[in-house]
Design a protein around this motif. Structure first.
Motif, PDB file in Angstrom:
ATOM      1  N   CYS A   1     -33.842 -16.422  41.992  1.00  0.00           N
ATOM      2  CA  CYS A   1     -34.445 -17.360  40.782  1.00  0.00           C
ATOM      3  C   CYS A   1     -33.060 -17.815  40.081  1.00  0.00           C
ATOM      4  CB  CYS A   1     -35.215 -16.526  39.953  1.00  0.00           C
ATOM      5  SG  CYS A   1     -35.863 -17.350  38.394  1.00  0.00           S
ATOM      6  N   PRO A   2     -33.066 -19.004  39.600  1.00  0.00           N
ATOM      7  CA  PRO A   2     -31.953 -19.404  38.926  1.00  0.00           C
ATOM      8  C   PRO A   2     -31.781 -18.662  37.456  1.00  0.00           C
ATOM      9  CG  PRO A   2     -33.261 -21.272  39.323  1.00  0.00           C
ATOM     10  CD  PRO A   2     -33.721 -20.060  40.163  1.00  0.00           C
ATOM     11  N   GLY A   3     -32.897 -18.490  36.979  1.00  0.00           N
ATOM     12  CA  GLY A   3     -33.093 -18.020  35.629  1.00  0.00           C
ATOM     13  C   GLY A   3     -32.159 -16.791  35.386  1.00  0.00           C
TER      14      GLY A   3
ATOM     15  N   PHE B   1     -30.862  -8.129  44.598  1.00  0.00           N
ATOM     16  CA  PHE B   1     -30.105  -8.944  45.509  1.00  0.00           C
ATOM     17  C   PHE B   1     -28.423  -8.994  45.321  1.00  0.00           C
ATOM     18  CE2 PHE B   1     -34.253 -11.265  44.604  1.00  0.00           C
ATOM     19  CZ  PHE B   1     -34.660 -10.878  45.814  1.00  0.00           C
ATOM     20  N   GLY B   2     -27.934  -7.704  44.876  1.00  0.00           N
ATOM     21  CA  GLY B   2     -26.669  -7.453  44.959  1.00  0.00           C
ATOM     22  C   GLY B   2     -25.893  -8.099  43.805  1.00  0.00           C
ATOM     23  N   LYS B   3     -24.538  -8.115  43.792  1.00  0.00           N
ATOM     24  CA  LYS B   3     -23.789  -8.634  42.614  1.00  0.00           C
ATOM     25  C   LYS B   3     -23.876 -10.124  42.363  1.00  0.00           C
ATOM     26  CE  LYS B   3     -21.744  -4.552  42.028  1.00  0.00           C
ATOM     27  NZ  LYS B   3     -22.398  -3.634  41.170  1.00  0.00           N
ATOM     28  N   LYS B   4     -24.129 -10.723  43.645  1.00  0.00           N
ATOM     29  CA  LYS B   4     -24.167 -12.326  43.665  1.00  0.00           C
ATOM     30  C   LYS B   4     -25.261 -12.705  44.091  1.00  0.00           C
ATOM     31  CE  LYS B   4     -19.147 -12.680  44.094  1.00  0.00           C
ATOM     32  NZ  LYS B   4     -18.031 -12.778  45.076  1.00  0.00           N
ATOM     33  N   PRO B   5     -26.577 -12.895  42.891  1.00  0.00           N
ATOM     34  CA  PRO B   5     -27.662 -12.813  43.351  1.00  0.00           C
ATOM     35  C   PRO B   5     -28.220 -14.725  43.755  1.00  0.00           C
ATOM     36  CG  PRO B   5     -27.787 -12.464  41.111  1.00  0.00           C
ATOM     37  CD  PRO B   5     -26.387 -12.482  41.557  1.00  0.00           C
ATOM     38  N   TYR B   6     -27.797 -15.035  44.633  1.00  0.00           N
ATOM     39  CA  TYR B   6     -28.040 -16.323  45.203  1.00  0.00           C
ATOM     40  C   TYR B   6     -29.537 -16.535  45.390  1.00  0.00           C
ATOM     41  CZ  TYR B   6     -27.419 -14.496  49.948  1.00  0.00           C
ATOM     42  OH  TYR B   6     -27.499 -13.622  51.099  1.00  0.00           O
ATOM     43  N   ILE B   7     -30.076 -17.903  45.632  1.00  0.00           N
ATOM     44  CA  ILE B   7     -31.284 -18.248  45.621  1.00  0.00           C
ATOM     45  C   ILE B   7     -31.590 -18.569  46.919  1.00  0.00           C
ATOM     46  CG2 ILE B   7     -33.291 -19.839  44.773  1.00  0.00           C
ATOM     47  CD1 ILE B   7     -30.446 -19.540  42.361  1.00  0.00           C
ATOM     48  N   ARG B   8     -32.543 -18.102  47.710  1.00  0.00           N
ATOM     49  CA  ARG B   8     -32.881 -18.440  49.419  1.00  0.00           C
ATOM     50  C   ARG B   8     -34.105 -19.296  49.262  1.00  0.00           C
ATOM     51  NH1 ARG B   8     -32.237 -12.815  51.888  1.00  0.00           N
ATOM     52  NH2 ARG B   8     -31.962 -12.016  49.982  1.00  0.00           N
TER      53      ARG B   8
ATOM     54  N   PHE C   1     -52.620 -14.131  48.526  1.00  0.00           N
ATOM     55  CA  PHE C   1     -51.310 -14.036  48.690  1.00  0.00           C
ATOM     56  C   PHE C   1     -50.520 -14.476  47.371  1.00  0.00           C
ATOM     57  CE2 PHE C   1     -52.841 -15.248  52.722  1.00  0.00           C
ATOM     58  CZ  PHE C   1     -52.012 -14.379  53.652  1.00  0.00           C
ATOM     59  N   GLU C   2     -49.526 -13.778  47.122  1.00  0.00           N
ATOM     60  CA  GLU C   2     -48.763 -13.761  45.694  1.00  0.00           C
ATOM     61  C   GLU C   2     -47.168 -14.579  46.162  1.00  0.00           C
ATOM     62  OE1 GLU C   2     -48.723 -12.759  42.349  1.00  0.00           O
ATOM     63  OE2 GLU C   2     -47.127 -14.258  42.532  1.00  0.00           O
ATOM     64  N   GLY C   3     -47.170 -15.837  45.638  1.00  0.00           N
ATOM     65  CA  GLY C   3     -46.035 -16.763  45.945  1.00  0.00           C
ATOM     66  C   GLY C   3     -44.716 -16.350  45.178  1.00  0.00           C
ATOM     67  N   ALA C   4     -44.993 -15.383  44.085  1.00  0.00           N
ATOM     68  CA  ALA C   4     -43.677 -15.110  43.210  1.00  0.00           C
ATOM     69  C   ALA C   4     -43.309 -13.564  43.083  1.00  0.00           C
ATOM     70  CB  ALA C   4     -43.933 -15.721  41.852  1.00  0.00           C
ATOM     71  N   ALA C   5     -43.508 -13.106  44.018  1.00  0.00           N
ATOM     72  CA  ALA C   5     -43.230 -11.548  44.160  1.00  0.00           C
ATOM     73  C   ALA C   5     -41.888 -11.449  44.051  1.00  0.00           C
ATOM     74  CB  ALA C   5     -44.021 -10.788  45.501  1.00  0.00           C
ATOM     75  N   THR C   6     -40.945 -12.031  44.687  1.00  0.00           N
ATOM     76  CA  THR C   6     -39.449 -11.870  44.686  1.00  0.00           C
ATOM     77  C   THR C   6     -38.826 -13.333  44.378  1.00  0.00           C
ATOM     78  OG1 THR C   6     -39.231 -12.580  47.058  1.00  0.00           O
ATOM     79  CG2 THR C   6     -39.508 -10.041  46.412  1.00  0.00           C
ATOM     80  N   SER C   7     -39.417 -14.148  43.268  1.00  0.00           N
ATOM     81  CA  SER C   7     -38.777 -15.165  43.000  1.00  0.00           C
ATOM     82  C   SER C   7     -39.606 -15.852  42.027  1.00  0.00           C
ATOM     83  CB  SER C   7     -39.025 -16.261  44.128  1.00  0.00           C
ATOM     84  OG  SER C   7     -40.119 -16.488  44.705  1.00  0.00           O
ATOM     85  N   ASP C   8     -38.859 -17.089  41.594  1.00  0.00           N
ATOM     86  CA  ASP C   8     -39.812 -17.912  40.582  1.00  0.00           C
ATOM     87  C   ASP C   8     -39.833 -19.201  41.574  1.00  0.00           C
ATOM     88  OD1 ASP C   8     -40.592 -19.982  38.991  1.00  0.00           O
ATOM     89  OD2 ASP C   8     -40.310 -18.759  37.394  1.00  0.00           O
TER      90      ASP C   8
END
Ligand code: SF4
Length: 337
Positions: free
Chosen positions: A90-92, A103-110, A136-143
Motif C-alpha cells: 500500500c502506498p499509505g 514487506f522488508g525495508k523497502k515495502p514496494y506495492i505489487r 473473500f477478503e480483498g484487503a488482507a495484505t493491501s489497500d
C-alpha cells in the motif's frame, strides 16, 4: 488523493499480458518515466534509500507489476474464509500499519496482471465449499483501491462475486477514488468498507491517506450506488480524551451516513517487532507503545501482541457499544477486538 508511483518495475512476462501493456501505456501517459524491468516481483533490486526512513519512503513510491505465481490462498479469519490476493502492499504511510513488518525495508506495492487466473482459483475454492457461500477478503495484505485505476482488479472481483451465488467479496480502504466502481454490477454481494478514525489520529499517524471528510464523501457515493457499506474504526487509541474524540467521530458518522452499515471495532495493538520497525522509520512517533500500560497477549502463531489491559478493553467496548446504540440507530457491530 491519487497515488502516482515514482518508479515502476515490470516483471518481464507481465508485459505479455494485455493488462501489463495497458498499465505501461497508462503510466507513460501520466508522465512516469522511471520504468524498469525485473525478473521476479518477489525480488526487486535497485530501489534507492540508505537510511530506514529513505528506504521506507522510496519503497512506498515504487510500483511493481507482476504475474502472481502462487495461487494458494491464505485463510483470513475472522473477517472472511480466504484472502483474495489482488494487490500486495500500500502506498499509505500509516505509522501503526501491521504491514510495516511484512514487506522488508523497502515495502514496494505489487499488482498482478493475471487477475483472471486468481479469480479462477477463487472459484475453485468456492466450489469446494459448496453449497455454503465463500467469503473473500480483498484487503488482507493491501489497500487495493489505492491502485485500482491501474489494475481494475477490484472491479473484476466485484463482478465475479456478483455473478456467483457461491461467492461474497469484501474489502476495506482508506482511499476514495470510488468512481470506477459505482456503476459496476455488484448485486449486493460485495461489502465496501472504509477505515476511519478521529481527525487527530488521521493527522498524526495516517500519512498519505485521504482525510476523514474525503472518506465519508466516498462512503456516501458507495452507499448511493447500493453497495452494502461498512466501517472499521481502527485502531481505536485510548489516549487522553479518547471519549471526546470518538464521540465527535460517531456524531459526524451519524450526520453523514444514514445507515444501514456495520462498524467493526479494533483496538490498537503492536508486536515487539512492529515497535522496533516503527521507531526506525518514525523515530519521533507519538504512538503509545508503552509496554507497562499494556497486557501481553499470546497469539495463535506463537508471537504475542501488546494490547490494552482487560479493564481498559472492557471500558472501550462498553463505551462504543452504548454510544453506537444511542447515536447510530442504523449501525450494527459485528465484533470488537
Ligand atoms: Fe496500512 Fe491501510 Fe495505512 Fe495502507 S492505508 S498503510 S494498508 S493502514
Amino acid at each position: 488523493m491519487e497515488f502516482v508511483p515514482r518508479r515502476v518495475y515490470f516483471q518481464e512476462d507481465a508485459l505479455e499480458h494485455p493488462r501489463g501493456k495497458r498499465i505501461l501505456d497508462q503510466l507513460r501517459d501520466e508522465g512516469v518515466t522511471d520504468i524498469r524491468s525485473t525478473g521476479s516481483h518477489n525480488r526487486v533490486t535497485g530501489i534507492p534509500g540508505t537510511t530506514p526512513q529513505q528506504a521506507f519512503r522510496e519503497g512506498k513510491g515504487t510500483l511493481v507489476v507482476g504475474v502472481k505465481q502462487s495461487l494458494e490462498f491464505q485463510s483470513c479469519k475472522p473477517s472472511a474464509h480466504y484472502q483474495l490476493p489482488l494487490v500486495t502492499g500500500c502506498p499509505g504511510m500509516c505509522q501503526y500499519c501491521y504491514l510495516n513488518t511484512h514487506f522488508g525495508k523497502k515495502p514496494y506495492i505489487r499488482v498482478y496482471v493475471n487477475t483472471g487466473e486468481i479469480l479462477d482459483r477463487a472459484d475453485r475454492y468456492a466450489q469446494q465449499r459448496k453449497p455454503e457461500e465463500t467469503l473473500f477478503e480483498g484487503a488482507a495484505t493491501s489497500d487495493p483501491l489505492s491502485v485500482e485505476r491501474y489494475t481494475g482488479s477490484l472491479r473484476e472481483a466485484v463482478e465475479f462475486a456478483a455473478a456467483s451465488p457461491l461467492v461474497r467479496f469484501r474489502f476495506v480502504t482508506k482511499y476514495t477514488s470510488v468512481e470506477p466502481l459505482l456503476k459496476v454490477q455488484h448485486a449486493g454481494r460485495t461489502e465496501f468498507r472504509f477505515s476511519i478514525n478521529t481527525r487527530g489520529v488521521i493527522e498524526r499517524f495516517e500519512h498519505r491517506t485521504p482525510s476523514l471528510e474525503e472518506r465519508l464523501n466516498a462512503a456516501v457515493k458507495v452507499q448511493t450506488a447500493g453497495y452494502p457499506l461498512g466501517f472499521l474504526i481502527a485502531p481505536i487509541m485510548a489516549d487522553t480524551g479518547w471519549q471526546r474524540d470518538y464521540q465527535e467521530l460517531l456524531e459526524t458518522l451519524g450526520e453523514r451516513i444514514p445507515g444501514p452499515f456495520t462498524v467493526e471495532l479494533i483496538t490498537h495493538r503492536y508486536t515487539n517487532s512492529a515497535r522496533k520497525r516503527i521507531l526506525e522509520v518514525f523515530p519521533r512517533t507519538q504512538l503509545d507503545m508503552d509496554d507497562e500500560c499494556r497486557r501481553y497477549k499470546y497469539g495463535q502463531f506463537g508471537y504475542g501482541k501488546h494490547v490494552y489491559p482487560q479493564p481498559v478493553m472492557k471500558q472501550i467496548e462498553e463505551w462504543f457499544r452504548n454510544k453506537i446504540d444511542e447515536m447510530l440507530p442504523g449501525a450494527s457491530v459485528p465484533y470488537f477486538v
